[in-house]
Design a protein around this motif. Sequence first.
Motif, PDB file in Angstrom:
ATOM      1  N   MET A 105       0.812  -1.220  -0.132  1.00 56.71           N
ATOM      2  CA  MET A 105      -0.059   0.064   0.033  1.00 56.71           C
ATOM      3  C   MET A 105       0.790   1.225   0.099  1.00 56.71           C
ATOM      4  SD  MET A 105      -3.198  -0.794  -0.216  1.00 56.71           S
ATOM      5  CE  MET A 105      -4.116  -2.164  -0.116  1.00 56.71           C
ATOM      6  N   ASN A 106       1.810   1.234   0.867  1.00 52.79           N
ATOM      7  CA  ASN A 106       2.845   2.455   0.918  1.00 52.79           C
ATOM      8  C   ASN A 106       3.399   2.658  -0.586  1.00 52.79           C
ATOM      9  OD1 ASN A 106       2.984   3.476   3.219  1.00 52.79           O
ATOM     10  ND2 ASN A 106       4.226   1.930   4.295  1.00 52.79           N
ATOM     11  N   VAL A 107       3.816   1.547  -1.114  1.00 51.80           N
ATOM     12  CA  VAL A 107       4.609   1.706  -2.528  1.00 51.80           C
ATOM     13  C   VAL A 107       3.658   2.448  -3.428  1.00 51.80           C
ATOM     14  CG1 VAL A 107       5.565   0.401  -4.244  1.00 51.80           C
ATOM     15  CG2 VAL A 107       6.134  -0.371  -2.011  1.00 51.80           C
TER      16      VAL A 107
ATOM     17  N   ALA B  32      13.018  -6.520   1.133  1.00 52.21           N
ATOM     18  CA  ALA B  32      14.341  -6.732   1.696  1.00 52.21           C
ATOM     19  C   ALA B  32      14.955  -5.533   1.092  1.00 52.21           C
ATOM     20  CB  ALA B  32      15.145  -7.985   1.472  1.00 52.21           C
ATOM     21  N   ARG B  33      16.160  -5.172   1.596  1.00 53.44           N
ATOM     22  CA  ARG B  33      16.986  -4.076   0.842  1.00 53.44           C
ATOM     23  C   ARG B  33      17.707  -4.652  -0.324  1.00 53.44           C
ATOM     24  NH1 ARG B  33      20.851  -2.026   4.875  1.00 53.44           N
ATOM     25  NH2 ARG B  33      21.339  -4.002   4.853  1.00 53.44           N
ATOM     26  N   VAL B  34      18.169  -3.714  -1.036  1.00 52.28           N
ATOM     27  CA  VAL B  34      18.992  -4.162  -2.531  1.00 52.28           C
ATOM     28  C   VAL B  34      20.409  -4.991  -1.902  1.00 52.28           C
ATOM     29  CG1 VAL B  34      20.436  -3.145  -4.439  1.00 52.28           C
ATOM     30  CG2 VAL B  34      18.198  -2.358  -3.711  1.00 52.28           C
ATOM     31  N   SER B  64      10.553   0.927  -3.155  1.00 51.71           N
ATOM     32  CA  SER B  64      10.466   2.350  -2.614  1.00 51.71           C
ATOM     33  C   SER B  64      11.565   2.748  -1.978  1.00 51.71           C
ATOM     34  CB  SER B  64       8.934   2.243  -1.642  1.00 51.71           C
ATOM     35  OG  SER B  64       9.441   1.736  -0.643  1.00 51.71           O
ATOM     36  N   LYS B  65      11.794   4.029  -1.729  1.00 49.30           N
ATOM     37  CA  LYS B  65      13.098   4.289  -0.999  1.00 49.30           C
ATOM     38  C   LYS B  65      12.897   5.348   0.075  1.00 49.30           C
ATOM     39  CE  LYS B  65      17.870   5.934  -2.639  1.00 49.30           C
ATOM     40  NZ  LYS B  65      18.599   6.400  -3.748  1.00 49.30           N
ATOM     41  N   ASP B  66      13.364   4.817   1.099  1.00 45.65           N
ATOM     42  CA  ASP B  66      13.296   5.510   2.233  1.00 45.65           C
ATOM     43  C   ASP B  66      14.415   5.960   2.857  1.00 45.65           C
ATOM     44  OD1 ASP B  66      12.576   6.503   4.627  1.00 45.65           O
ATOM     45  OD2 ASP B  66      12.386   4.611   5.718  1.00 45.65           O
ATOM     46  N   THR B  71      13.670  -0.504  -0.415  1.00 38.50           N
ATOM     47  CA  THR B  71      13.039  -1.730  -0.079  1.00 38.50           C
ATOM     48  C   THR B  71      12.376  -2.101  -1.146  1.00 38.50           C
ATOM     49  OG1 THR B  71      12.821  -0.485   2.112  1.00 38.50           O
ATOM     50  CG2 THR B  71      11.853  -2.715   1.545  1.00 38.50           C
ATOM     51  N   CYS B  72      12.760  -3.391  -1.558  1.00 37.05           N
ATOM     52  CA  CYS B  72      11.789  -4.367  -2.489  1.00 37.05           C
ATOM     53  C   CYS B  72      11.073  -5.316  -1.932  1.00 37.05           C
ATOM     54  CB  CYS B  72      12.949  -5.068  -3.570  1.00 37.05           C
ATOM     55  SG  CYS B  72      14.348  -4.060  -3.867  1.00 37.05           S
TER      56      CYS B  72
END
Lengths: 113, 113
Positions: A105-107, B32-34, B64-66, B71-72
């Motif tokens: 949802m966030n994405v 997970a992160r890259v 999405s990038k935080d 994060t994928c």
Amino acid sequence: MAKHDPDLSLLFHALADPTRRSILTRLAETPARVTDLAGPTGLRLPTVMRHLSVLEQAGLIATSKDGRIRTCAIVPEALDPVRTWLDEQRAIWEARLDRLDAFVMNVMKESVE
Amino acid sequence: MAKHDPDLSLLFHALADPTRRSILTRLAETPARVTDLAGPTGLRLPTVMRHLSVLEQAGLIATSKDGRIRTCAIVPEALDPVRTWLDEQRAIWEARLDRLDAFVMNVMKESVE
DNA sequence: ATCATGCTTAGCCATGTCGCTAACTATCGC
DNA sequence: GCGATAGTTAGCGACATGGCTAAGCATGAT
């Protein structure tokens, strides 16, 4: 970890080409000669041959030669590994859906930008 | 004739690589992160990035990038077109099975040589 | 402000893919 | 045998893919 799964790679790669998929669909109707398969594609024979050998190596079709005519036919059970993998994945993916929901949802919101 | 089906081609192509499939399986557990994804593969970051963008373009994952962390996560419904295509094919293929049976038997015998 | 971290971009190299033409082989019909 | 037909092989060119390094940029911690 199922790292080495040449079968799946071959299958997916074979299916990744529209021409090859249309050949498969065509063959689903009835077995056909190489020239018959080449016709609708608009491609030259050697090119079609290549596609056919990709399909054959992936186990998706079987061919046999009678005189100077090579006949091609689908191998229905060849798709089983694909189906199995898909089922496995769906099982895992859905098992985690609850955990993912909020994140996705966030994405969604972010990826509008 | 469903000649142009970029979706399916993208999907199948994305799935044709073992590394990408293992990334998907890994992501099925949890987002997970890259860097986390790169670890198990033994590949360098830029290489993994490429795989991730292939997966993302195919719609199989969303990112999405935080801050500086990307994060994928998987997009479960992305496999639906594949499943649909597979179901369609199975339907057609099986409908013709009777007609093919004899032929395939012949091929089996011949292809030993 | 500085440095480490995490990702990104640019660009290189080897290899693979997909189309083609040209030339060859093998059958079939006459 | 001769020519047409069906397939095959060899090899070319354009482009995609999958790996890498090197360098850049942005953010977080000190």
